[in-house]
Design a protein around this motif. Structure first.
Motif, PDB file in Angstrom:
ATOM      1  N   ILE A  46       2.497  -1.644 -11.580  1.00  0.00           N
ATOM      2  CA  ILE A  46       2.789  -1.062 -10.273  1.00  0.00           C
ATOM      3  C   ILE A  46       4.089  -1.633  -9.743  1.00  0.00           C
ATOM      4  O   ILE A  46       4.302  -2.852  -9.738  1.00  0.00           O
ATOM      5  CB  ILE A  46       1.638  -1.343  -9.287  1.00  0.00           C
ATOM      6  N   LEU A  47       4.969  -0.743  -9.294  1.00  0.00           N
ATOM      7  CA  LEU A  47       6.237  -1.133  -8.688  1.00  0.00           C
ATOM      8  C   LEU A  47       6.033  -1.304  -7.190  1.00  0.00           C
ATOM      9  O   LEU A  47       5.428  -0.453  -6.533  1.00  0.00           O
ATOM     10  CB  LEU A  47       7.300  -0.067  -8.953  1.00  0.00           C
ATOM     11  N   THR A  48       6.534  -2.407  -6.652  1.00  0.00           N
ATOM     12  CA  THR A  48       6.509  -2.617  -5.209  1.00  0.00           C
ATOM     13  C   THR A  48       7.903  -2.328  -4.661  1.00  0.00           C
ATOM     14  O   THR A  48       8.890  -2.828  -5.186  1.00  0.00           O
ATOM     15  CB  THR A  48       6.099  -4.052  -4.862  1.00  0.00           C
ATOM     16  N   VAL A  49       7.980  -1.517  -3.621  1.00  0.00           N
ATOM     17  CA  VAL A  49       9.272  -1.076  -3.083  1.00  0.00           C
ATOM     18  C   VAL A  49       9.462  -1.647  -1.682  1.00  0.00           C
ATOM     19  O   VAL A  49       8.629  -1.435  -0.802  1.00  0.00           O
ATOM     20  CB  VAL A  49       9.361   0.459  -3.055  1.00  0.00           C
ATOM     21  N   ASN A  91       2.612  -7.430   2.481  1.00  0.00           N
ATOM     22  CA  ASN A  91       3.426  -8.468   1.851  1.00  0.00           C
ATOM     23  C   ASN A  91       4.363  -7.927   0.776  1.00  0.00           C
ATOM     24  O   ASN A  91       5.426  -8.496   0.534  1.00  0.00           O
ATOM     25  CB  ASN A  91       2.523  -9.537   1.238  1.00  0.00           C
ATOM     26  N   CYS A  92       3.946  -6.845   0.134  1.00  0.00           N
ATOM     27  CA  CYS A  92       4.693  -6.338  -1.023  1.00  0.00           C
ATOM     28  C   CYS A  92       5.481  -5.066  -0.738  1.00  0.00           C
ATOM     29  O   CYS A  92       6.467  -4.784  -1.416  1.00  0.00           O
ATOM     30  CB  CYS A  92       3.742  -6.068  -2.182  1.00  0.00           C
ATOM     31  N   GLY A  93       5.034  -4.262   0.230  1.00  0.00           N
ATOM     32  CA  GLY A  93       5.707  -3.007   0.509  1.00  0.00           C
ATOM     33  C   GLY A  93       4.948  -1.821  -0.039  1.00  0.00           C
ATOM     34  O   GLY A  93       3.722  -1.842  -0.190  1.00  0.00           O
ATOM     35  N   ILE A  94       5.672  -0.770  -0.380  1.00  0.00           N
ATOM     36  CA  ILE A  94       5.084   0.463  -0.902  1.00  0.00           C
ATOM     37  C   ILE A  94       4.736   0.260  -2.376  1.00  0.00           C
ATOM     38  O   ILE A  94       5.515  -0.327  -3.137  1.00  0.00           O
ATOM     39  CB  ILE A  94       6.064   1.634  -0.729  1.00  0.00           C
ATOM     40  N   LEU A  95       3.585   0.761  -2.795  1.00  0.00           N
ATOM     41  CA  LEU A  95       3.091   0.573  -4.156  1.00  0.00           C
ATOM     42  C   LEU A  95       3.155   1.891  -4.916  1.00  0.00           C
ATOM     43  O   LEU A  95       2.603   2.903  -4.472  1.00  0.00           O
ATOM     44  CB  LEU A  95       1.646   0.070  -4.127  1.00  0.00           C
ATOM     45  N   ILE A  96       3.834   1.889  -6.052  1.00  0.00           N
ATOM     46  CA  ILE A  96       4.024   3.105  -6.841  1.00  0.00           C
ATOM     47  C   ILE A  96       3.582   2.856  -8.278  1.00  0.00           C
ATOM     48  O   ILE A  96       3.981   1.867  -8.911  1.00  0.00           O
ATOM     49  CB  ILE A  96       5.505   3.566  -6.818  1.00  0.00           C
ATOM     50  N   GLN A  97       2.758   3.767  -8.792  1.00  0.00           N
ATOM     51  CA  GLN A  97       2.288   3.666 -10.174  1.00  0.00           C
ATOM     52  C   GLN A  97       3.441   3.961 -11.142  1.00  0.00           C
ATOM     53  O   GLN A  97       4.255   4.859 -10.918  1.00  0.00           O
ATOM     54  CB  GLN A  97       1.159   4.663 -10.411  1.00  0.00           C
TER      55      GLN A  97
END
Length: 329
Positions: free
Chosen positions: A283-286, A272-278
């Motif tokens: 957390i950034l969702t890409v 639902n959110c995409g790629i998760l980056i710390q």
């Protein structure tokens, strides 16, 4: 009333049209042609291209020197209208206009004086911004305010989408201002100079993501730097643009919380959110990203071609100039 319109980028085109429809367009003052695209062929500014439909001279001086002033004086303009022209008007130049000059600025002056008020409002996550038409003064964006209109922000705007909206708002406000100037009935209010804030020019290097910042800060910069210079990071030796992103809300997504994650660490994915980056905080969702010189891809298509992306540590090569720093796509 004869007007000289000074403007260059696309944001000023609707106002140029409004000026031409409500006054006699004596001429257009715009920046010189500049290289664009992969071919790097010199192309006219968007205002210059739009002005081809009007029977008026187009002036493209490098400097507003005595030669430029002579060319402008020959047009016999009554009023100067400026919107995103990009040069400072000195007193000798302003003296060429019997009715003076007005400037359109996409912020609620005195906030965000300077060349980049739209990205500044997005970066600072403002809840409201606006458009101002003011009298031209020798000090940048310091003239008396003729009219202002507020514009609420949803938190989803990009510089491109907000610029398009500001262009429309400016064109809507301009006709009544011109009528008031022609009739001599216009009133203006001085700015509170003590409340002034400023914004500065943006460079390509400003797009480099600092993963130590919070997810909210990074997401705002991604929107503010769309369409230029775009936000980017490094995946190994590959420059990588982050084109669409969000901030992870809630804690329903499963993550291995026993593993310490450094800022820039790719944690996983969520359908639902995409790629998760710390990041440094949150957390950034890409949702959309692009390797330099490759196609822009939705996150799931991107991962199909970058199978070792999960668990990667994103960051900087340490030298923007020597790493093949990203060019705008």
């Amino acid at each position: 009333m004869r007007v000289l319109f000074a403007g260059s980028p696309g944001i000023a085109v609707p106002a140029l049209k409004a000026a031409a429809e409500n006054c006699t367009l004596a001429g257009l003052l715009t920046n010189p042609d500049s290289p664009k695209g992969r071919s790097s062929r010199p192309e006219p500014t968007e205002c210059a291209a739009a002005a081809q439909q009007y029977p008026c001279p187009v002036l493209k001086p490098e400097k507003l020197d005595s030669e430029a002033r002579t060319l402008v004086a020959d047009l016999r303009p009554d009023l100067l209208i400026s919107f995103a022209y990009g040069k400072i008007f000195g007193p000798k130049f302003l003296a060429l206009f019997p009715l003076g000059g007005i400037n359109i600025h996409p912020s609620l002056l005195p906030k965000y004086r300077g060349p980049t008020p739209i990205p500044a409002a997005i970066i600072n996550r403002e809840s409201v911004t606006g458009i101002t038409i003011q009298k031209l003064a020798t000090e940048m964006d310091s003239g008396d305010i003729i009219v202002q209109q507020t514009v609420p922000l949803s938190g989803h705007e990009t510089t491109e989408s907000l610029s398009n909206l500001m262009a429309i708002k400016a064109a809507e406000l301009l006709p009544d201002v011109l009528k008031g100037i022609a009739a001599g009935t216009l009133a203006a209010q001085p700015q509170d100079h003590n409340a002034a804030t400023y914004c500065s020019l943006i460079s390509k290097e400003d797009g480099l993501i600092d993963w130590n910042k919070s997810a909210a800060e990074i997401e705002a910069r991604i929107r503010a730097f769309d369409p230029w210079p775009l936000c980017w990071t490094m995946h190994g030796d590959l420059p990588l643009f982050i084109l669409k992103a969000g901030v992870l809300e809630g804690t329903n997504i499963f993550l291995d919380t026993n593993r310490a994650a450094a800022p820039g660490q790719v944690l996983g994915k969520d359908r639902n959110c995409g790629i998760l980056i710390q990041t440094g905080e949150g957390i950034l969702t890409v949702g959309k990203l692009q390797y330099q010189a490759k196609k822009a891809l939705e996150w799931n298509d991107f991962l199909n071609g970058a199978r070792h992306f999960i668990d990667a540590k994103l960051g900087t090569c340490g030298n923007v100039e020597s790493c093949g720093c990203p060019e705008q796509r």
